[in-house]
Design a protein around this motif. Structure first.
Motif, PDB file in Angstrom:
ATOM      1  N   VAL A   4       0.815  -1.169   0.121  1.00 38.00           N
ATOM      2  CA  VAL A   4       0.109  -0.080   0.049  1.00 38.00           C
ATOM      3  C   VAL A   4       0.829   1.236  -0.034  1.00 38.00           C
ATOM      4  O   VAL A   4       1.636   1.259   0.790  1.00 38.00           O
ATOM      5  CB  VAL A   4      -0.982  -0.109   1.068  1.00 38.00           C
ATOM      6  N   PHE A 105      -1.772  -2.160   5.735  1.00 44.47           N
ATOM      7  CA  PHE A 105      -1.453  -0.855   5.764  1.00 44.47           C
ATOM      8  C   PHE A 105      -0.397  -0.081   5.070  1.00 44.47           C
ATOM      9  O   PHE A 105       0.744  -1.074   4.889  1.00 44.47           O
ATOM     10  CB  PHE A 105      -1.319  -0.699   7.327  1.00 44.47           C
ATOM     11  N   GLY A 106      -0.653   1.017   4.890  1.00 43.80           N
ATOM     12  CA  GLY A 106       0.674   1.839   4.194  1.00 43.80           C
ATOM     13  C   GLY A 106       1.208   2.405   5.271  1.00 43.80           C
ATOM     14  O   GLY A 106       1.056   2.133   6.390  1.00 43.80           O
ATOM     15  N   GLU A 107       2.519   3.230   5.003  1.00 47.25           N
ATOM     16  CA  GLU A 107       3.247   3.777   6.106  1.00 47.25           C
ATOM     17  C   GLU A 107       2.758   4.873   6.664  1.00 47.25           C
ATOM     18  O   GLU A 107       3.243   5.580   7.834  1.00 47.25           O
ATOM     19  CB  GLU A 107       4.733   4.117   5.522  1.00 47.25           C
TER      20      GLU A 107
ATOM     21  N   SER B  42       8.284   3.607  12.696  1.00 49.21           N
ATOM     22  CA  SER B  42       8.463   4.247  11.298  1.00 49.21           C
ATOM     23  C   SER B  42       8.074   2.982  10.151  1.00 49.21           C
ATOM     24  O   SER B  42       8.587   3.289   9.102  1.00 49.21           O
ATOM     25  CB  SER B  42       9.649   4.862  11.120  1.00 49.21           C
ATOM     26  N   ARG B  43       7.277   1.997  10.572  1.00 50.24           N
ATOM     27  CA  ARG B  43       7.070   1.081   9.558  1.00 50.24           C
ATOM     28  C   ARG B  43       5.685   0.736   9.612  1.00 50.24           C
ATOM     29  O   ARG B  43       5.089   1.234  10.456  1.00 50.24           O
ATOM     30  CB  ARG B  43       7.818  -0.194   9.733  1.00 50.24           C
ATOM     31  N   GLN B  44       5.053  -0.090   8.458  1.00 49.15           N
ATOM     32  CA  GLN B  44       3.798  -0.513   8.333  1.00 49.15           C
ATOM     33  C   GLN B  44       3.244  -1.351   9.474  1.00 49.15           C
ATOM     34  O   GLN B  44       4.067  -2.043   9.963  1.00 49.15           O
ATOM     35  CB  GLN B  44       3.706  -0.963   7.135  1.00 49.15           C
ATOM     36  N   MET B  45       1.962  -1.016   9.972  1.00 50.46           N
ATOM     37  CA  MET B  45       1.369  -1.804  10.721  1.00 50.46           C
ATOM     38  C   MET B  45       1.069  -3.103  10.028  1.00 50.46           C
ATOM     39  O   MET B  45       0.686  -3.320   8.784  1.00 50.46           O
ATOM     40  CB  MET B  45       0.051  -1.292  11.082  1.00 50.46           C
ATOM     41  N   ILE B  46       1.309  -4.310  10.681  1.00 48.21           N
ATOM     42  CA  ILE B  46       0.929  -5.676  10.258  1.00 48.21           C
ATOM     43  C   ILE B  46       0.132  -6.440  11.127  1.00 48.21           C
ATOM     44  O   ILE B  46       0.249  -6.453  12.324  1.00 48.21           O
ATOM     45  CB  ILE B  46       2.343  -6.417   9.711  1.00 48.21           C
TER      46      ILE B  46
END
Lengths: 114, 117
Positions: A4, A105-107, B42-46
């Motif tokens: 994303v 999710f995106g960043e 500072s990274r995406q939620m997973i």
């Protein structure tokens, strides 16, 4: 497979201005959700779009709006910015929407309102 | 109204140790889903792990497992053999169905986990 993508990643605006944020979902994903993340409130749901239609909406004022295009890309707009709108805005995509709960999710786009 | 509570804003654990993050929720529904998401700095939620309420067996994903207590409305996450890469904000989320038959995720405020070397 690209993830994303959200643009811009960072932006600074002043009170009263408006802002448009963009989200490109994972290829094949038709649902896009938007969240506002702040330290005190956590993740607050803004809205969800599925196949160009708004399917869900959170409890945000009308200044917050969104749309989804035929290629599933989505934009959200905030008009008449207030200091309290400073937050990380997260976009998430999925094939079926929140019906399965698994979101990608995106960043995020970090908005600062001065 | 459904709520999700994470009572531990911050936690720390030594590398290779085990840590448990707490989550409680409130709902009158009998069938629902629960999730743990991880957001590294500072990274995406997973997505870490998902549990369906009608399944009695606790979900497990490698070093991550849950202790789902439906009657107590508790959904804790256990991380075994903690690694430095586990340092992140962890969010517990509950999926509810509204009057319009749409499903929404309700999120806790998160637990910031630091894994120390």
């Amino acid at each position: 497979k690209a993830g994303v993508t959200q643009t811009p990643r960072y932006l600074i605006k002043t009170r009263g201005q408006q802002v448009t944020l963009s989200c490109s979902p994972i290829s094949g994903h038709r649902s896009v959700s938007w969240y506002q993340q702040t330290p005190g409130q956590g993740l607050q749901f803004l809205f969800e779009y599925f196949s160009e239609t708004q399917r869900n909406k959170g409890n945000f004022p009308g200044r917050f709006s969104g749309r989804q295009f035929s290629n599933s890309r989505s934009e959200m707009n905030v008009s008449t910015l207030e200091l309290g709108d400073s937050a990380l805005y997260l976009c998430a995509s999925s094939r079926q929407g929140t019906n399965t709960g698994e979101l990608f999710f995106g960043e995020g786009s970090r908005l600062t309102v001065l | 109204a459904q709520t999700v509570t994470q009572s531990q804003p911050e936690m720390s654990v030594q590398e290779a140790e085990t840590v448990t993050l707490s989550c409680t929720y409130d709902t009158s529904e009998s069938n629902y889903y629960l999730f743990w998401y991880k957001q590294p700095p500072s990274r995406q939620m997973i997505l870490v792990i998902r549990q369906e309420a009608y399944k009695q067996q606790n979900a497990t994903e490698n070093r991550f497992s849950v202790n789902f207590q439906k009657a107590a409305k508790s959904f804790s996450l256990k991380i075994s053999d903690s690694q430095l890469g586990d340092t992140a904000m962890y969010f517990c989320a509950f999926m509810k169905q509204d009057a319009g038959n749409n499903r929404k995720l309700i999120w806790g405020l998160g637990t910031s986990l630091a894994v120390n070397p």
